[in-house]
Every structure is written in structure tokens, then in C-alpha cells.
Design a protein around this motif. Structure first.
Motif, mmCIF file in Angstrom:
data_model
loop_
_atom_site.group_PDB
_atom_site.id
_atom_site.type_symbol
_atom_site.label_atom_id
_atom_site.label_comp_id
_atom_site.label_asym_id
_atom_site.label_seq_id
_atom_site.Cartn_x
_atom_site.Cartn_y
_atom_site.Cartn_z
ATOM 1 N N ASN A 255 0.547 -1.482 0.299
ATOM 2 C CA ASN A 255 -0.423 -0.072 -0.138
ATOM 3 C C ASN A 255 0.611 1.440 0.101
ATOM 4 O OD1 ASN A 255 -2.358 -2.078 0.328
ATOM 5 N ND2 ASN A 255 -1.676 -2.305 2.021
ATOM 6 N N TYR A 256 1.813 1.312 -0.846
ATOM 7 C CA TYR A 256 2.861 2.453 -1.142
ATOM 8 C C TYR A 256 1.917 3.251 -1.521
ATOM 9 C CZ TYR A 256 6.211 5.143 -3.076
ATOM 10 O OH TYR A 256 7.045 6.505 -3.771
ATOM 11 N N ASP A 257 2.014 4.585 -0.733
ATOM 12 C CA ASP A 257 1.471 5.943 -1.077
ATOM 13 C C ASP A 257 2.489 7.015 -1.555
ATOM 14 O OD1 ASP A 257 0.082 8.324 -1.049
ATOM 15 O OD2 ASP A 257 -1.007 8.797 0.921
ATOM 16 N N PRO A 258 2.393 7.708 -2.993
ATOM 17 C CA PRO A 258 3.335 8.237 -3.086
ATOM 18 C C PRO A 258 3.380 9.748 -2.440
ATOM 19 C CG PRO A 258 2.381 7.450 -5.499
ATOM 20 C CD PRO A 258 1.562 7.080 -3.771
ATOM 21 N N SER A 259 2.459 10.431 -1.743
ATOM 22 C CA SER A 259 2.130 11.482 -1.066
ATOM 23 C C SER A 259 2.741 11.466 0.189
ATOM 24 C CB SER A 259 1.023 11.693 -0.841
ATOM 25 O OG SER A 259 -0.435 10.580 -0.603
ATOM 26 N N ALA A 260 3.167 9.385 1.214
ATOM 27 C CA ALA A 260 3.635 9.734 2.076
ATOM 28 C C ALA A 260 4.837 10.317 1.833
ATOM 29 C CB ALA A 260 3.736 8.597 2.073
ATOM 30 N N ARG A 261 5.901 9.667 3.041
ATOM 31 C CA ARG A 261 7.500 9.188 3.049
ATOM 32 C C ARG A 261 7.534 7.712 4.140
ATOM 33 N NH1 ARG A 261 6.791 11.796 -1.072
ATOM 34 N NH2 ARG A 261 7.419 14.128 -1.374
ATOM 35 N N TYR A 262 8.556 7.440 3.458
ATOM 36 C CA TYR A 262 9.598 6.723 4.354
ATOM 37 C C TYR A 262 10.773 6.216 3.813
ATOM 38 C CZ TYR A 262 4.968 4.946 2.072
ATOM 39 O OH TYR A 262 3.778 4.538 1.699
ATOM 40 N N PRO A 263 11.287 5.566 5.423
ATOM 41 C CA PRO A 263 12.629 5.164 5.489
ATOM 42 C C PRO A 263 13.467 4.432 4.009
ATOM 43 C CG PRO A 263 11.845 4.250 6.851
ATOM 44 C CD PRO A 263 10.432 4.997 5.950
ATOM 45 N N VAL A 264 14.382 4.419 4.257
ATOM 46 C CA VAL A 264 14.993 3.563 2.556
ATOM 47 C C VAL A 264 16.300 2.814 3.295
ATOM 48 C CG1 VAL A 264 16.110 3.612 0.052
ATOM 49 C CG2 VAL A 264 14.965 5.583 1.374
ATOM 50 N N GLN A 265 16.041 1.137 2.806
ATOM 51 C CA GLN A 265 17.472 0.951 2.852
ATOM 52 C C GLN A 265 17.535 0.346 1.060
ATOM 53 O OE1 GLN A 265 17.274 -3.166 5.079
ATOM 54 N NE2 GLN A 265 16.156 -4.031 3.852
ATOM 55 N N TYR A 266 19.684 0.491 1.867
ATOM 56 C CA TYR A 266 20.054 -0.568 0.554
ATOM 57 C C TYR A 266 20.673 -1.793 0.644
ATOM 58 C CZ TYR A 266 19.169 4.025 -1.616
ATOM 59 O OH TYR A 266 18.700 5.779 -2.511
ATOM 60 N N TYR A 267 19.868 -2.952 -0.329
ATOM 61 C CA TYR A 267 20.506 -4.004 -0.038
ATOM 62 C C TYR A 267 21.780 -4.334 -1.359
ATOM 63 C CZ TYR A 267 20.530 -9.511 0.727
ATOM 64 O OH TYR A 267 21.404 -9.926 1.024
ATOM 65 N N LEU A 268 23.164 -5.219 -0.527
ATOM 66 C CA LEU A 268 24.324 -5.010 -1.754
ATOM 67 C C LEU A 268 24.175 -6.431 -2.291
ATOM 68 C CD1 LEU A 268 26.152 -2.669 -0.696
ATOM 69 C CD2 LEU A 268 24.994 -2.499 -2.253
ATOM 70 N N HIS A 269 24.060 -6.946 -3.738
ATOM 71 C CA HIS A 269 24.722 -8.307 -3.092
ATOM 72 C C HIS A 269 26.053 -8.855 -3.477
ATOM 73 C CE1 HIS A 269 25.716 -8.008 -7.982
ATOM 74 N NE2 HIS A 269 24.437 -6.884 -7.487
ATOM 75 N N GLY A 270 25.914 -10.108 -3.157
ATOM 76 C CA GLY A 270 27.314 -10.394 -3.043
ATOM 77 C C GLY A 270 27.588 -10.969 -4.945
ATOM 78 N N HIS A 271 28.299 -12.023 -4.210
ATOM 79 C CA HIS A 271 29.444 -12.258 -6.120
ATOM 80 C C HIS A 271 28.766 -13.449 -6.448
ATOM 81 C CE1 HIS A 271 32.809 -14.596 -7.187
ATOM 82 N NE2 HIS A 271 33.315 -14.069 -8.449
ATOM 83 N N PRO A 272 28.531 -14.701 -7.237
ATOM 84 C CA PRO A 272 28.480 -13.463 -8.361
ATOM 85 C C PRO A 272 27.136 -13.711 -8.537
ATOM 86 C CG PRO A 272 28.838 -16.235 -9.111
ATOM 87 C CD PRO A 272 29.402 -15.804 -7.252
ATOM 88 N N ASP A 273 26.631 -12.589 -8.161
ATOM 89 C CA ASP A 273 25.164 -12.341 -8.165
ATOM 90 C C ASP A 273 24.511 -11.541 -8.453
ATOM 91 O OD1 ASP A 273 22.243 -13.360 -7.465
ATOM 92 O OD2 ASP A 273 22.749 -13.159 -5.218
ATOM 93 N N ARG A 274 23.014 -11.023 -8.409
ATOM 94 C CA ARG A 274 21.849 -10.166 -9.018
ATOM 95 C C ARG A 274 21.770 -9.841 -7.975
ATOM 96 N NH1 ARG A 274 21.732 -13.827 -14.129
ATOM 97 N NH2 ARG A 274 22.331 -11.969 -14.782
ATOM 98 N N PRO A 275 21.150 -8.234 -8.490
ATOM 99 C CA PRO A 275 19.715 -7.661 -7.847
ATOM 100 C C PRO A 275 19.027 -8.505 -7.715
ATOM 101 C CG PRO A 275 20.667 -5.884 -9.728
ATOM 102 C CD PRO A 275 21.625 -7.628 -9.564
ATOM 103 N N ASP A 276 18.466 -8.876 -9.476
ATOM 104 C CA ASP A 276 16.941 -9.345 -9.606
ATOM 105 C C ASP A 276 16.798 -11.058 -9.568
ATOM 106 O OD1 ASP A 276 18.634 -9.843 -11.754
ATOM 107 O OD2 ASP A 276 17.470 -9.856 -13.248
ATOM 108 N N SER A 277 17.695 -11.145 -8.552
ATOM 109 C CA SER A 277 17.725 -13.165 -8.350
ATOM 110 C C SER A 277 16.374 -13.213 -7.402
ATOM 111 C CB SER A 277 19.118 -13.591 -7.334
ATOM 112 O OG SER A 277 20.198 -13.473 -8.189
ATOM 113 N N PRO A 278 15.434 -13.626 -7.695
ATOM 114 C CA PRO A 278 14.659 -14.551 -6.862
ATOM 115 C C PRO A 278 15.017 -15.264 -5.644
ATOM 116 C CG PRO A 278 14.493 -16.126 -9.255
ATOM 117 C CD PRO A 278 15.744 -14.894 -9.320
ATOM 118 N N TRP A 279 15.638 -15.591 -5.172
ATOM 119 C CA TRP A 279 15.886 -15.338 -4.035
ATOM 120 C C TRP A 279 16.291 -14.370 -2.859
ATOM 121 C CZ3 TRP A 279 20.169 -15.883 -0.056
ATOM 122 C CH2 TRP A 279 21.413 -15.360 -0.385
#
Length: 355
Positions: free
Chosen positions: A94-118
Motif C-alpha cells: 500500500n505504498y503511498d506516493p504522497s507519504a514518505r518512507y525510510p530507505v535501506q540499500y541492500y548490496l548483493h554478493g558475488h557472483p549474484d545480481r539484484p534481480d535474483s529471485p532469492w
């Protein structure tokens, strides 16, 4: 059948239908499905090459691609497109573009990619019911979240500049974030754990929380140096392969100054005041999946060096040294890149900030 009976039956059918519709419309999954995917605009040196698309019908996670002059030609894993960096974003339900949210950045490992299903599963499970945006940028199979000192024919590989000076302000410009240090965290697994510490140490003005899931944090460790240089020359880590000195220069004395200077385990002073969390297993039973057992065991050594240096500087931190994983999470056996272990790590890290 009497008219009176038919009328009662019809009324019952209408009532049941109305209730069914109400139940369906009240489902959070249906409400999420109505959420329009955000449309992004170019900003901060990033050109949007593919607009966001939902990865599935739950409409929580979307993927898009950008191009950047800081890493115009990343080395590629199978299925990745030249010059395009996929970035994955998981929104609160229920993301609301008019609200504001904190953010976390998650960095993947090797040899992985951000769009891996896991990676999607781990993030969505850990953030279910939490008002938090999670961003997973592309780090290539071997980017090492660093500005390379000797990229050679690969061309500019300025991953740190790409992520910190471009991706973060781009996300803040395009999504409903709380764009300040107090509401921004960074965490990573394996190579990404190194990246999280590396970035937080270099830019403490950007992050108030930091986590490493079995990161290789000690660049002065000869085994970690060997592991990193192997990822650079191994085609399985991405094509084309690059030189062993591409990221941090030669890994041997007396030419190893960059390795020493960029070792997160030894430069923790700038982390003072952050929420810091370290997670590691010991590899568990070495006769079961021995490669991942050894990798985790060696990552643990770098985690303990980091913990010792944080202690020496009087900097508080959380350490989950969960051994063979039996007391940490069901299905976790203390191995490297084991989903059950990483899931428990992420669950704990998110709860530190969002109990």
C-alpha cells in the motif's frame, strides 16, 4: 417453487455475492495489485533505459534499468545486457506516493545480481508489514563496490561513485523517500557486506545504520585477497574477465597500499554513532557443501577482526555469531549464501530499525 421462496433465494445470493466482493476488495493483495508502477525520470547522471515493471502480481517489487557514464560497460553475467544496470525496488504494501518512507540499500554478493529471485524473497519476507523501501542496485558479478584503480580495457568501473553520488539521489528524486541520513540504512551479503561497510566508512553522512551478512571485511587477509583476485580473473564471475590488479591494484607487498587503505575491518572510526550489525556462521559441517562451509568460515574470521576493532574504538555493535546455524533459524546450517541464514540475518537487521 413459490415466488416468495425465489425472492428469498435471490436475496441470499445477492447477500453472499456482496460479501464475497467485499472480502476480495479488502484483501491487501488486491489493493497492492491496484498500485501503479512508478514512472521514473532521468536524474543525477542516470538515464532510465527501461521503465519500471512489476516482477509479479503482488506489486511490491519492481525492476528498472539505467545507464551511467561511471560504469558504462560492466562485465556481464548470462542474461545481462551491455550498458544496462538493473535496479530492484521493493515498496511497502500500500505504498503511498504522497507519504514518505525510510530507505535501506541492500548490496548483493558475488557472483549474484539484484534481480535474483532469492534476493526478492529475502527482502519481501523481512519487510512484510514494515513501512520501508528497499533498493538493490546492480553491483556486477565482480564490481566489489569500489572505484577500480586499474580497469584497463574494461573502461571506467566507478561503482562507488555510481551508487553513492548517482543512485541514492536518483532514488530520492523519484520515490517517496525520507531523504536524510537518519532514515537511510545500508546492508549487504558477502561481497555486498564488504560494500556496505566500505560505503558507510567513506560516507558516514549518508547512513545511520549498517549491516554485513558474512562479508569479506578484511582486505589485509591473504585468503580474502586470493578470493577477490580469483573473482576478477574467473570468467564465471562475468565476461570479459579482468586483471587481478583491476580493483585494488597488485595484492602483494610493497604494492598493496590500496588493499590496506580500503580494508573495512581496519577503518571503523568513522562508523561511530551508527547502528552496526554483524552476522556470520562458522560453516557448520565441513563434509556437507564444503566450499560454502569454508567460504563462510573465512568470512567469519574477517567479521571477528572487524568486531575486535570496533570494540577497540569503543563503538557499540550487534554481533550474531551463530555457528552451525542450528540456534539461528530453521534450515540454516551455517553455510555461506544459505537462504535460511541470510533471511534470518535480514529479519534481525530490519527489526533493529523497525521493531
Amino acid at each position: 417453487m413459490s415466488t416468495r421462496f425465489r425472492t428469498a433465494t435471490q436475496r441470499g445470493t445477492i447477500l453472499l455475492t456482496t460479501l464475497a466482493i467485499a472480502l476480495v476488495l479488502s484483501s491487501p493483495y488486491v489493493r497492492a495489485a491496484e498500485t501503479p508502477v512508478p514512472r521514473l525520470t532521468d536524474a543525477h547522471g542516470l538515464t532510465v533505459t527501461d521503465q519500471p515493471r512489476w516482477v509479479d502480481d503482488t506489486h511490491r517489487t519492481f525492476v528498472f534499468s539505467v545507464a551511467t557514464d561511471q560504469v558504462p560497460a560492466p562485465t556481464l553475467l548470462p542474461g545481462q545486457e551491455p550498458g544496462k544496470h538493473k535496479i530492484v525496488v521493493t515498496l511497502p504494501r500500500n505504498y503511498d506516493p504522497s507519504a514518505r518512507y525510510p530507505v535501506q540499500y541492500y548490496l548483493h554478493g558475488h557472483p549474484d545480481r539484484p534481480d535474483s529471485p532469492w534476493n526478492q524473497r529475502v527482502v519481501e519476507r523481512a519487510t512484510e508489514g514494515v513501512d520501508l523501501i528497499t533498493v538493490q542496485p546492480n553491483g556486477s558479478g565482480r564490481g566489489w563496490y569500489s572505484n577500480w584503480v586499474n580497469p584497463g580495457a574494461a573502461g571506467p568501473q566507478n561503482w562507488e561513485t555510481f551508487h553513492l553520488d548517482q543512485v541514492i539521489p536518483f532514488v530520492d528524486a523519484n520515490l517517496a523517500t525520507i531523504a536524510d541520513r537518519d532514515h537511510r540504512a545500508i546492508v549487504g551479503h558477502s561481497m555486498g557486506g564488504f560494500g556496505a561497510f566500505h560505503y558507510a566508512e567513506h560516507r558516514p553522512d549518508l547512513f545511520s545504520a549498517l549491516g554485513s551478512f558474512s562479508g569479506g571485511l578484511d582486505l589485509r587477509n591473504s585468503e580474502i585477497r586470493a578470493a577477490i583476485t580469483t573473482t576478477l580473473v574467473n570468467p564465471a564471475s562475468g565476461t570479459p574477465a579482468v586483471g587481478a590488479d583491476a580493483v585494488f591494484g597488485p595484492p602483494v607487498w610493497p604494492f598493496d597500499g590500496v588493499w590496506n587503505a580500503q580494508s573495512p575491518a581496519h577503518h571503523v572510526a568513522s562508523l561511530r554513532g551508527m547502528t552496526i550489525a554483524l552476522y556470520t556462521g562458522n560453516g557448520g559441517n565441513l563434509t556437507v557443501n564444503p566450499v560454502q562451509a569454508v567460504v563462510e568460515n573465512r568470512a567469519r574470521e574477517t567479521t571477528l577482526v572487524t568486531a575486535a576493532n570496533l570494540t577497540a574504538h569503543g563503538i557499540p555493535f550487534h554481533l550474531a555469531d551463530y555457528g552451525d546455524g542450528s540456534g539461528w533459524a530453521p534450515g540454516c546450517t551455517g553455510k555461506h549464501a544459505e537462504e535460511a541464514c541470510v533471511q534470518a540475518d535480514m529479519n534481525h537487521f530490519v527489526a533493529l530499525r523497525h521493531p
